[in-house]
Design an enzyme around this catalytic site. Sequence first.
Site, PDB file in Angstrom:
ATOM      1  N   LEU A  17      19.528  14.417  -9.397  1.00  0.00           N
ATOM      2  CA  LEU A  17      19.403  14.887  -8.216  1.00  0.00           C
ATOM      3  C   LEU A  17      19.049  13.791  -6.916  1.00  0.00           C
ATOM      4  O   LEU A  17      19.466  13.691  -5.928  1.00  0.00           O
ATOM      5  CB  LEU A  17      18.498  16.100  -8.182  1.00  0.00           C
ATOM      6  CG  LEU A  17      18.348  16.798  -6.856  1.00  0.00           C
ATOM      7  CD1 LEU A  17      19.414  17.434  -6.169  1.00  0.00           C
ATOM      8  CD2 LEU A  17      16.965  17.698  -6.682  1.00  0.00           C
ATOM      9  N   GLU A 498       5.194  -7.205  -3.134  1.00  0.00           N
ATOM     10  CA  GLU A 498       5.039  -6.632  -4.374  1.00  0.00           C
ATOM     11  C   GLU A 498       6.530  -6.509  -5.228  1.00  0.00           C
ATOM     12  O   GLU A 498       6.789  -5.569  -5.827  1.00  0.00           O
ATOM     13  CB  GLU A 498       4.416  -5.196  -4.142  1.00  0.00           C
ATOM     14  CG  GLU A 498       3.001  -5.418  -3.652  1.00  0.00           C
ATOM     15  CD  GLU A 498       2.321  -3.945  -3.462  1.00  0.00           C
ATOM     16  OE1 GLU A 498       2.862  -3.023  -4.304  1.00  0.00           O
ATOM     17  OE2 GLU A 498       1.307  -3.825  -2.885  1.00  0.00           O
ATOM     18  N   ASP A 613      -6.209   0.291  -3.549  1.00  0.00           N
ATOM     19  CA  ASP A 613      -5.641   1.638  -3.168  1.00  0.00           C
ATOM     20  C   ASP A 613      -6.410   2.639  -3.810  1.00  0.00           C
ATOM     21  O   ASP A 613      -6.487   2.724  -5.108  1.00  0.00           O
ATOM     22  CB  ASP A 613      -4.105   1.533  -3.093  1.00  0.00           C
ATOM     23  CG  ASP A 613      -3.524   0.780  -2.001  1.00  0.00           C
ATOM     24  OD1 ASP A 613      -4.188   0.376  -1.249  1.00  0.00           O
ATOM     25  OD2 ASP A 613      -2.485   0.073  -2.523  1.00  0.00           O
ATOM     26  N   HIS A 655      -7.018   2.284   0.589  1.00  0.00           N
ATOM     27  CA  HIS A 655      -6.110   3.129   1.506  1.00  0.00           C
ATOM     28  C   HIS A 655      -5.914   4.477   0.828  1.00  0.00           C
ATOM     29  O   HIS A 655      -6.117   4.692  -0.557  1.00  0.00           O
ATOM     30  CB  HIS A 655      -4.588   2.440   1.220  1.00  0.00           C
ATOM     31  CG  HIS A 655      -3.323   3.507   1.808  1.00  0.00           C
ATOM     32  ND1 HIS A 655      -3.216   3.739   3.129  1.00  0.00           N
ATOM     33  CD2 HIS A 655      -2.420   3.899   1.018  1.00  0.00           C
ATOM     34  CE1 HIS A 655      -2.268   4.688   3.169  1.00  0.00           C
ATOM     35  NE2 HIS A 655      -1.905   4.675   1.990  1.00  0.00           N
ATOM     36  N   GLU A 679      -3.461   7.944   6.359  1.00  0.00           N
ATOM     37  CA  GLU A 679      -2.220   8.609   6.918  1.00  0.00           C
ATOM     38  C   GLU A 679      -2.718   8.975   8.207  1.00  0.00           C
ATOM     39  O   GLU A 679      -3.564  10.091   8.157  1.00  0.00           O
ATOM     40  CB  GLU A 679      -1.554   9.582   5.938  1.00  0.00           C
ATOM     41  CG  GLU A 679      -0.178  10.376   6.530  1.00  0.00           C
ATOM     42  CD  GLU A 679      -0.678  11.604   7.376  1.00  0.00           C
ATOM     43  OE1 GLU A 679       0.115  11.830   8.261  1.00  0.00           O
ATOM     44  OE2 GLU A 679      -1.737  12.218   6.978  1.00  0.00           O
ATOM     45  N   HIS A 708       7.168   7.891   5.402  1.00  0.00           N
ATOM     46  CA  HIS A 708       8.344   8.967   4.597  1.00  0.00           C
ATOM     47  C   HIS A 708       9.470   9.388   5.235  1.00  0.00           C
ATOM     48  O   HIS A 708      10.190  10.244   4.610  1.00  0.00           O
ATOM     49  CB  HIS A 708       7.014   9.764   4.090  1.00  0.00           C
ATOM     50  CG  HIS A 708       6.045   9.611   3.133  1.00  0.00           C
ATOM     51  ND1 HIS A 708       5.016   9.054   3.770  1.00  0.00           N
ATOM     52  CD2 HIS A 708       5.808   9.317   1.918  1.00  0.00           C
ATOM     53  CE1 HIS A 708       3.966   8.653   2.913  1.00  0.00           C
ATOM     54  NE2 HIS A 708       4.825   8.869   1.577  1.00  0.00           N
ATOM     55  N   CYS A 740       1.638   4.129   5.100  1.00  0.00           N
ATOM     56  CA  CYS A 740       1.671   4.032   3.512  1.00  0.00           C
ATOM     57  C   CYS A 740       2.593   2.662   3.128  1.00  0.00           C
ATOM     58  O   CYS A 740       3.066   1.843   4.300  1.00  0.00           O
ATOM     59  CB  CYS A 740       2.433   5.318   2.931  1.00  0.00           C
ATOM     60  SG  CYS A 740       1.596   5.411   1.148  1.00  0.00           S
TER      61      CYS A 740
END
Length: 770
Positions: A17, A498, A613, A655, A679, A708, A740
């Site tokens: 999916l 990263e 984080d 974070h 956020e 996002h 984020c």
Amino acid sequence: MQTHNLGYPRIGSNRALKKASEQYWAGKISLADLLGKGKEITEQNWKLQQEAGIDLIPSNDFSYYDQILDMSLTVGAIPKRYNQVVLTKTNNELDLYFAMARGYQKDGLDITAMEMTKWFDTNYHYIVPEFYKNQAFSLFSSKIVTEFVRAKQLGIKSKPVIIGPVSYLLLGKEKEAGFDKLDLIKKLLPVYLQILGELKNHGAEWIQFDEPFLALDIDEKAKEAFNFAYAEIRKQFPTLKILVATYFEGLKDNLTLATSLPITALHIDLVRSPEQLDDVLNAIPKEMILSLGLVDGRNIWKNDFEQSLSFLKKAVAKLGSDHLLIAPSCSLLHSPCDLDLETDEKTLGPEVKQWLAFAKQKIDEVVMLKKLASETPDDTAIAKLAENKKAIANRKSSKLIHNEGIKQRVDAITSKDSKRLNAFSSRKKIQQEILNLPLFPTTTIGSFPQTAEVRSWRAQFKKGEISQSQYDALLKKETEETIRWQEEIGIDVLVHGEFERNDMVEYFGEQLNGFVFTKNGWVQSYGSRCVKPPIIYGDVNRPKAMTVYWTEFAQSLTKTLVKGMLTGPVTILQWSFVRNDQPRSLTCNQIALAIRDEVIDLEKAGIKIIQIDEPAIREGLPLRKADWKNYLKWAVNAFKIAASGVQDETQIHTHMCYSEFNDIIEHIADMDADVITIECSRSQMELLDAFADFNYPNEIGPGVYDIHSPRVPSKEEMVQLLEKAKAVIPIDQLWVNPDCGLKTRHWAETKQALVEMVAAAQEMRTEVLV
């Protein structure tokens, strides 16, 4: 005695999916292709459960993005800003649906996404319904009925799964003042009744309403809403069999409410709250069926059949077997799909594998418990019980699990280990002098986009197709390009990107003792985002440095500050499948000591800013307030153990995302991070109110754009958010950053958004100087 399931993973065994959704969003496949893949996964799930022997199989547990968003679309709770999408996409309900989840930035439109937050204390995220005073609801989507009909046509006896009307309202947010969202129950319920009417007309016998708020602290108004809603449902549909499912906690003070509802069956979670069984058995009316959640829907450990059978025996003695259902504790959404897919013994050895069960195996466990609970279990069932006993005993005695040296180090922790040398007010002066950052300093949260090319390098390296030196050379090139680009646009505190990391928890787990991994143990986090949680099976420690090499390399490329990037102990704990043979607090302290060692090594390597984080610290909060104090004590302390081994001049960042801080702000302050990034963009800086009201003393980076969503916010939009932040937080405490990490985004949108972000920070500086 019958078996049923509350929900099955909808991502497909190989994340089918996810792949189809992302191809559709990219315009690479058609709507028909995507719908076809969804249909295929749904039917595979139904047939798997039918063949295993589940009596009542869930329908409507499949979703293209999120089950709560599904319900918002179903009942027409569509915010007005999406009216333009409705007009431009009149024949495509799914595009409207995705616009609500992800935002919409094409066809000349620029519409923000709906807010997203954590599903209770899990790592799953749901799309928050938006409610307005005197809001009207109407049946907009027929998905619930359509899926039931399709299952019936395939010969599947399905039980539609629907978020209950009271929990649906409680999961949402009032978007204007002057009303309580529960006031909408009388406007919402007619749509639910309409859905039930259609289901009944198509032959539905059972309906499952998920009402997780019955296991939470609720007020009298919520209790009245429960009584009203289910009285109306029973009045309108006296012959429908209504099952109300609770999970993640015990009923406790809501026991009388839950057992007095005019329903056919009540589901309880005996994994998270086994102690509630006696009270429920004593309170439940003789005509009500009890569903026992015996198989852990949220963890991957094999069910202890003997323990589950002891619960069943007690329930049978009190209620009789014809008044019992057997099920997992909650939806299997939170479990990987199939342990049989784990064929690599180098990744997951046979000793640990024999202790595990994924969704497919949990279905088999539910069916096997029914067979074992019968008066005359057959030879196969008896053999399975013996096999289960052997695996449970093996796990208890395994030498893989325990390390005395680690246990002794945890036992030796003192209060000194969780305190910085001096208070923040003193540290801030030292850090300002050494770091020499401007007002509104800019940074990112850590990761940069991981392209298909970067992922292919990792895959080639793991397969042995390229050498370590070749792999490192590719990563170094990518890292240097990212450093140079950040320098070019003027970001003040850089990150290395990263690119060597697969996942913010898995990467660390792979380098810590006490963890094992899967190849296909994926679970949905939100939308198309899937994670592969590590499995913590034993005592945890760090055999060698984990991040120093790449952080040191990145810092060597530039005179601009580069942050060291770590995942905190609570988040590693929360986002892993955790051993259940000792307190979670003990496991967390073991991880905290490992991260502490890494922090100290980064400082020794000359890294002046280190981010640890902890996006999951709020997520881990117990669902009942009476249990908060104990959790916050050990969770905050674990972070402080990880962060407190450095000198005052080293600036510690943390974070957190998708967290409601109001109730725990004093504990967030107690973490004593020099800088916290949070956020804030989807909530339009609402979360900052908690920090302002508390007079939060340390520095804060309120996220100014939502990573996002693929939409790119303008400089003006970010300046507006920063103006809101400046109105409640002193300017010398404010940082500028995204919400984020940027791992899941594409480079084009990332670059454009960060250029706008830097410009917004520069405009704020100019405004202050003028």
